[in-house]
Design a protein around this motif. Structure first.
Motif, mmCIF file in Angstrom:
data_model
loop_
_atom_site.group_PDB
_atom_site.id
_atom_site.type_symbol
_atom_site.label_atom_id
_atom_site.label_comp_id
_atom_site.label_asym_id
_atom_site.label_seq_id
_atom_site.Cartn_x
_atom_site.Cartn_y
_atom_site.Cartn_z
ATOM 1 N N ARG A 1 34.155 -36.299 -66.400
ATOM 2 C CA ARG A 1 35.573 -36.068 -66.737
ATOM 3 C C ARG A 1 35.833 -36.446 -68.196
ATOM 4 O O ARG A 1 36.564 -35.752 -68.904
ATOM 5 N N TYR A 2 35.230 -37.562 -68.625
ATOM 6 C CA TYR A 2 35.381 -38.016 -70.016
ATOM 7 C C TYR A 2 34.819 -36.974 -70.980
ATOM 8 O O TYR A 2 35.461 -36.624 -71.975
ATOM 9 N N LEU A 3 33.626 -36.473 -70.685
ATOM 10 C CA LEU A 3 33.026 -35.447 -71.545
ATOM 11 C C LEU A 3 33.902 -34.191 -71.589
ATOM 12 O O LEU A 3 34.028 -33.549 -72.643
ATOM 13 N N ASN A 4 34.540 -33.860 -70.479
ATOM 14 C CA ASN A 4 35.417 -32.681 -70.449
ATOM 15 C C ASN A 4 36.663 -32.868 -71.309
ATOM 16 O O ASN A 4 37.239 -31.882 -71.784
ATOM 17 N N LEU A 5 37.059 -34.125 -71.554
ATOM 18 C CA LEU A 5 38.171 -34.374 -72.480
ATOM 19 C C LEU A 5 37.822 -33.884 -73.881
ATOM 20 O O LEU A 5 38.705 -33.599 -74.685
ATOM 21 N N PHE A 6 36.519 -33.794 -74.168
ATOM 22 C CA PHE A 6 36.039 -33.336 -75.475
ATOM 23 C C PHE A 6 35.610 -31.874 -75.442
ATOM 24 O O PHE A 6 34.956 -31.388 -76.365
ATOM 25 N N GLY A 7 35.962 -31.170 -74.361
ATOM 26 C CA GLY A 7 35.735 -29.728 -74.294
ATOM 27 C C GLY A 7 34.374 -29.278 -73.785
ATOM 28 O O GLY A 7 33.990 -28.131 -74.001
ATOM 29 N N TYR A 8 33.650 -30.108 -73.076
ATOM 30 C CA TYR A 8 32.305 -29.723 -72.625
ATOM 31 C C TYR A 8 32.315 -28.837 -71.382
ATOM 32 O O TYR A 8 31.320 -28.177 -71.101
ATOM 33 N N GLY A 9 33.380 -28.790 -70.632
ATOM 34 C CA GLY A 9 33.493 -27.874 -69.500
ATOM 35 C C GLY A 9 32.454 -28.078 -68.406
ATOM 36 O O GLY A 9 31.955 -27.110 -67.836
ATOM 37 N N LEU A 10 32.147 -29.320 -68.102
ATOM 38 C CA LEU A 10 31.159 -29.619 -67.064
ATOM 39 C C LEU A 10 31.781 -29.531 -65.672
ATOM 40 O O LEU A 10 32.968 -29.809 -65.495
ATOM 41 N N THR A 11 30.975 -29.164 -64.699
ATOM 42 C CA THR A 11 31.386 -29.280 -63.305
ATOM 43 C C THR A 11 31.359 -30.771 -62.966
ATOM 44 O O THR A 11 30.373 -31.449 -63.231
ATOM 45 N N VAL A 12 32.434 -31.266 -62.398
ATOM 46 C CA VAL A 12 32.526 -32.685 -62.066
ATOM 47 C C VAL A 12 31.966 -32.869 -60.659
ATOM 48 O O VAL A 12 32.675 -32.734 -59.669
ATOM 49 N N ASP A 13 30.648 -33.137 -60.613
ATOM 50 C CA ASP A 13 29.956 -33.213 -59.324
ATOM 51 C C ASP A 13 29.015 -34.414 -59.215
ATOM 52 O O ASP A 13 28.339 -34.577 -58.210
ATOM 53 N N GLY A 14 28.937 -35.250 -60.241
ATOM 54 C CA GLY A 14 28.054 -36.408 -60.195
ATOM 55 C C GLY A 14 26.592 -36.084 -60.421
ATOM 56 O O GLY A 14 25.732 -36.942 -60.251
ATOM 57 N N ASP A 15 26.295 -34.851 -60.830
ATOM 58 C CA ASP A 15 24.903 -34.445 -61.082
ATOM 59 C C ASP A 15 24.563 -34.718 -62.545
ATOM 60 O O ASP A 15 25.236 -34.238 -63.452
ATOM 61 N N ALA A 16 23.488 -35.478 -62.767
ATOM 62 C CA ALA A 16 23.061 -35.824 -64.127
ATOM 63 C C ALA A 16 22.008 -34.840 -64.624
ATOM 64 O O ALA A 16 21.026 -35.224 -65.242
ATOM 65 N N GLY A 17 22.232 -33.569 -64.367
ATOM 66 C CA GLY A 17 21.270 -32.536 -64.747
ATOM 67 C C GLY A 17 21.246 -32.252 -66.240
ATOM 68 O O GLY A 17 21.912 -32.922 -67.048
ATOM 69 N N PRO A 18 20.484 -31.221 -66.632
ATOM 70 C CA PRO A 18 20.273 -30.915 -68.054
ATOM 71 C C PRO A 18 21.564 -30.596 -68.820
ATOM 72 O O PRO A 18 21.706 -31.000 -69.970
ATOM 73 N N ARG A 19 22.488 -29.896 -68.193
ATOM 74 C CA ARG A 19 23.732 -29.550 -68.881
ATOM 75 C C ARG A 19 24.551 -30.812 -69.192
ATOM 76 O O ARG A 19 25.089 -30.966 -70.284
#
Length: 151
Positions: free
Chosen positions: A120-138
């Motif tokens: 969620r924090y990274l998405n505040l900076f525009g990264y557009g991640l799925t918030v799922d708790g997965d620490a994958g490559p993206r």
């Protein structure tokens, strides 16, 4: 010659007697009634197994940048050493909770209660991640990119 044999026999018998006495002394304590386990005080903190560091793919330099970001935002990550251990993750969880990103209990464990608010924090900076708790490559690429500069 005979005194040599007698001396060796005497030394051997003394050793056997000594070992036997020592074994009997400790055997008595092994059968003693065990004491009940001490119960911790109600307000005593739980001390668990130390959590190993987890940099989620960050280089040491970028992990230092994350620690500096936490410090510069008023949270104590411990030493700025590029090793994201419990102190760094407790600081991050506290920051996430303060920002309303719902990290939950502040325990220093970089598990789901850390990954989800970090996404969620990274998405505040525009990264557009799925918030799922997965620490994958993206996720790791976004986290690395956020920490490209710092200290």
């Amino acid at each position: 010659m005979r005194s040599n044999v007698l001396a060796r026999t005497l030394v051997g018998v003394t050793a056997v007697v000594g070992l036997s006495v020592g074994s009997l002394a400790t055997a008595g304590t092994s059968f003693a009634a065990s004491q009940p386990a001490a119960k911790p005080a109600v307000n005593a903190p739980t001390i668990g197994i130390p959590i190993p560091p987890n940099n989620f793919g960050l280089s040491t330099e970028r992990a230092k940048n994350w620690q500096c970001r936490l410090r510069d935002n008023g949270y104590d990550p411990g030493p700025i050493n590029g090793i994201l251990g419990s102190e760094s993750w407790r600081a991050a969880q506290t920051m996430f909770n303060d920002l309303g990103l719902r990290a939950g209990p502040v325990n220093g464990d970089p598990a789901t209660n850390t990954l989800v608010p970090l996404q969620r924090y990274l998405n505040l900076f525009g990264y557009g991640l799925t918030v799922d708790g997965d620490a994958g490559p993206r996720f790791q690429a976004a986290f690395s990119d956020l920490n490209a500069t710092g200290c």
